[in-house]
Design a protein around this motif. Structure first.
Motif, PDB file in Angstrom:
ATOM      1  N   ILE A  54     -11.274  -9.464  60.975  1.00  0.00           N
ATOM      2  CA  ILE A  54     -10.393  -8.294  61.071  1.00  0.00           C
ATOM      3  C   ILE A  54      -9.002  -8.752  60.672  1.00  0.00           C
ATOM      4  N   LYS A  55      -8.473  -8.126  59.651  1.00  0.00           N
ATOM      5  CA  LYS A  55      -7.133  -8.480  59.149  1.00  0.00           C
ATOM      6  C   LYS A  55      -6.986  -9.986  58.973  1.00  0.00           C
ATOM      7  N   ARG A  63      -8.433 -12.375  60.239  1.00  0.00           N
ATOM      8  CA  ARG A  63      -8.744 -13.229  61.391  1.00  0.00           C
ATOM      9  C   ARG A  63     -10.229 -13.153  61.672  1.00  0.00           C
ATOM     10  N   VAL A  89     -13.178 -12.914  63.819  1.00  0.00           N
ATOM     11  CA  VAL A  89     -13.426 -12.561  65.222  1.00  0.00           C
ATOM     12  C   VAL A  89     -14.872 -12.815  65.628  1.00  0.00           C
ATOM     13  N   PRO A 127     -15.233 -12.886  77.900  1.00  0.00           N
ATOM     14  CA  PRO A 127     -13.896 -12.423  78.301  1.00  0.00           C
ATOM     15  C   PRO A 127     -13.344 -11.362  77.353  1.00  0.00           C
ATOM     16  N   GLY A 145     -11.544  -9.653  74.491  1.00  0.00           N
ATOM     17  CA  GLY A 145     -11.210 -10.136  73.148  1.00  0.00           C
ATOM     18  C   GLY A 145     -12.205 -11.132  72.579  1.00  0.00           C
ATOM     19  N   ALA A 146     -13.318 -11.379  73.275  1.00  0.00           N
ATOM     20  CA  ALA A 146     -14.297 -12.380  72.814  1.00  0.00           C
ATOM     21  C   ALA A 146     -14.999 -11.946  71.529  1.00  0.00           C
ATOM     22  N   GLY A 147     -15.038 -10.643  71.287  1.00  0.00           N
ATOM     23  CA  GLY A 147     -15.707 -10.149  70.079  1.00  0.00           C
ATOM     24  C   GLY A 147     -16.948  -9.317  70.390  1.00  0.00           C
ATOM     25  N   SER A 168     -17.365  -6.099  71.388  1.00  0.00           N
ATOM     26  CA  SER A 168     -17.426  -4.769  70.758  1.00  0.00           C
ATOM     27  C   SER A 168     -17.538  -4.891  69.239  1.00  0.00           C
ATOM     28  N   SER A 169     -16.924  -5.923  68.676  1.00  0.00           N
ATOM     29  CA  SER A 169     -17.050  -6.138  67.229  1.00  0.00           C
ATOM     30  C   SER A 169     -18.506  -6.409  66.884  1.00  0.00           C
ATOM     31  N   GLN A 205     -17.958   2.327  73.542  1.00  0.00           N
ATOM     32  CA  GLN A 205     -17.111   2.139  74.737  1.00  0.00           C
ATOM     33  C   GLN A 205     -16.371   3.425  75.084  1.00  0.00           C
ATOM     34  N   GLU A 210     -20.377  -1.350  77.427  1.00  0.00           N
ATOM     35  CA  GLU A 210     -19.750  -1.162  78.745  1.00  0.00           C
ATOM     36  C   GLU A 210     -20.038   0.231  79.332  1.00  0.00           C
ATOM     37  N   HIS A 251     -19.220  -6.215  81.887  1.00  0.00           N
ATOM     38  CA  HIS A 251     -18.263  -7.174  82.456  1.00  0.00           C
ATOM     39  C   HIS A 251     -18.729  -7.617  83.833  1.00  0.00           C
TER      40      HIS A 251
HETATM   41  N1  LIG Z   1      -8.558  -2.851  64.692  1.00  0.00           N
HETATM   42  C1  LIG Z   1      -8.209  -4.079  65.050  1.00  0.00           C
HETATM   43  N2  LIG Z   1      -7.106  -4.658  64.518  1.00  0.00           N
HETATM   44  C2  LIG Z   1      -6.737  -5.910  64.860  1.00  0.00           C
HETATM   45  N3  LIG Z   1      -7.405  -6.689  65.728  1.00  0.00           N
HETATM   46  C3  LIG Z   1      -8.506  -6.160  66.287  1.00  0.00           C
HETATM   47  C4  LIG Z   1      -8.972  -4.836  65.979  1.00  0.00           C
HETATM   48  N4  LIG Z   1     -10.089  -4.603  66.684  1.00  0.00           N
HETATM   49  C5  LIG Z   1     -10.325  -5.713  67.408  1.00  0.00           C
HETATM   50  N5  LIG Z   1      -9.379  -6.646  67.160  1.00  0.00           N
HETATM   51  C6  LIG Z   1      -9.298  -7.979  67.762  1.00  0.00           C
HETATM   52  O1  LIG Z   1     -10.574  -8.597  67.615  1.00  0.00           O
HETATM   53  C7  LIG Z   1     -10.867  -9.381  68.752  1.00  0.00           C
HETATM   54  C8  LIG Z   1     -12.221  -8.969  69.314  1.00  0.00           C
HETATM   55  O2  LIG Z   1     -12.099  -7.660  69.825  1.00  0.00           O
HETATM   56  P1  LIG Z   1     -13.324  -6.954  70.573  1.00  0.00           P
HETATM   57  O3  LIG Z   1     -12.922  -5.542  70.837  1.00  0.00           O
HETATM   58  O4  LIG Z   1     -14.557  -7.180  69.779  1.00  0.00           O
HETATM   59  O5  LIG Z   1     -13.392  -7.785  71.919  1.00  0.00           O
HETATM   60  P2  LIG Z   1     -14.242  -7.539  73.260  1.00  0.00           P
HETATM   61  O6  LIG Z   1     -14.951  -8.797  73.560  1.00  0.00           O
HETATM   62  O7  LIG Z   1     -15.079  -6.317  73.106  1.00  0.00           O
HETATM   63  O8  LIG Z   1     -13.088  -7.301  74.317  1.00  0.00           O
HETATM   64  P3  LIG Z   1     -13.030  -6.405  75.683  1.00  0.00           P
HETATM   65  O9  LIG Z   1     -13.867  -7.102  76.694  1.00  0.00           O
HETATM   66  O10 LIG Z   1     -11.573  -6.457  76.046  1.00  0.00           O
HETATM   67  O11 LIG Z   1     -13.500  -5.012  75.351  1.00  0.00           O
HETATM   68  C9  LIG Z   1      -9.718  -9.186  69.741  1.00  0.00           C
HETATM   69  O12 LIG Z   1      -8.845 -10.291  69.652  1.00  0.00           O
HETATM   70  C10 LIG Z   1      -9.050  -7.918  69.247  1.00  0.00           C
HETATM   71  O13 LIG Z   1      -7.667  -7.943  69.536  1.00  0.00           O
END
Ligand SMILES: Nc1ncnc2c1ncn2[C@@H]1O[C@H](COP(=O)(O)OP(=O)(O)OP(=O)(O)O)[C@@H](O)[C@H]1O
Length: 267
Positions: free
Chosen positions: A11-12, A14, A16, A35, A37-39, A41-42, A82, A163, A195
């Motif tokens: 993403i951008k 980075r 993930v 935790p 931001g772990a990724g 939802s991605s 979510q 979630e 979680h």
């Molecule tokens: N649209 C976006 N633009 C920039 N960064 C993003 C975007 N979507 C997600 N991220 C980043 O990608 C990383 C993974 O995000 P993700 O939502 O997959 O985490 P998560 O494990 O589901 O977190 P949570 O438990 O808080 O829901 C995070 O660091 C988040 O900030």
């Protein structure tokens, strides 16, 4: 089976998600933990087809996800993201009926009432969705996802939930997970992001621990849910005991004041 091979997602600029492999079988309830931001939802978006990855591939029942059109995909998998925004003032029952529209089913062999009774939402049927509480909205969205796959089919299908219990009270949380156990017997594989470690410990068959886009552990529950793996994933001291009734893992996080810093140093 859902098979994800070598998923890498940026993403951008980075990364993930890094080199993720997973399999979800029918009859299996797999929980993804990690935790913020772990990724998680991605990964969920890539598995559900909402997002695509530059590197790696996802296959449903041996066929690449890219080869499914939206209508066909809706027949093999149902998704509860979510959060869901609705731009019009729908009644709760109308939201649930959207699950049938997704699969173009105008003549279901089951009733919306049957599903909404199972999810304790039938009494909310004539309330405006926007006026419902957070937990009630989740139960309605869960019902919508269930309605889409409620009818028995001879081919393998999947339910993906991001979630789903985050706003629910403890009773509703357990009732949702209990309902999922019943679905496993209907040729359905289930992947849930949670979680709550104790919900995972009670109901999951298998687990994936994710941290900073990488898999820390992936396998059957008893092998993955160890104090070492949990510490490595969450950077927090967590004991794994045995549930006094079920004998399944019981997760006991240590309170912050009990030598937390010392535990981190000695780990
Ligand atoms: N649209 C976006 N633009 C920039 N960064 C993003 C975007 N979507 C997600 N991220 C980043 O990608 C990383 C993974 O995000 P993700 O939502 O997959 O985490 P998560 O494990 O589901 O977190 P949570 O438990 O808080 O829901 C995070 O660091 C988040 O900030």
């Amino acid at each position: 089976m859902i098979k994800a091979d070598n998923i890498n997602f940026w993403i951008k600029n980075r990364r993930v998600l890094e080199n993720i492999y997973l399999q979800l079988n029918v009859g299996e309830l797999k929980v993804v933990l990690g935790p913020n931001g772990a990724g998680k939802s991605s990964l969920f978006k890539i598995l559900s087809g909402e997002a695509t990855c530059k590197l790696g591939a996802v296959a449903y029942n041996g066929r690449n996800l890219q080869q499914y059109n939206a209508a066909h995909l809706a027949m093999v998998r149902s998704v509860m993201p979510q959060s869901s925004q609705l731009s019009f003032p729908f009644f709760a029952k109308e939201v649930v009926e959207m699950g049938l529209m997704n699969i173009n089913n105008h003549n279901p062999t089951y009733s919306i009432q049957e599903v909404m009774l199972q999810t304790n939402t039938w009494h909310l049927k004539n309330q405006l969705y926007g006026n419902l509480s957070g937990g009630e909205k989740q139960r309605v969205q869960f019902s919508r996802a269930l309605v889409q796959i409620w009818e028995e089919k001879p081919y393998p299908r999947y339910l993906l939930l991001d979630e789903p219990t985050s706003s629910m009270d403890i009773s509703q949380q357990h009732q949702l997970l209990h309902l999922l156990l019943g679905l496993k017997k209907r040729n359905i594989g289930i992947l849930v992001i949670l979680h709550d470690l104790n919900l995972a410990a009670l109901y999951a068959d298998s687990l994936i621990l994710l941290k900073e886009g990488k898999v820390i552990a992936n396998g059957v529950k008893d092998e993955v849910l160890t104090a070492e793996n949990l510490f490595q994933t969450f950077d927090y001291p967590i004991e794994v005991l045995r549930h006094p009734v079920t004998g399944k893992p019981l997760i006991a996080p240590q309170p912050v004041h009990t030598n937390f810093q010392q535990t981190i140093k000695s780990a």
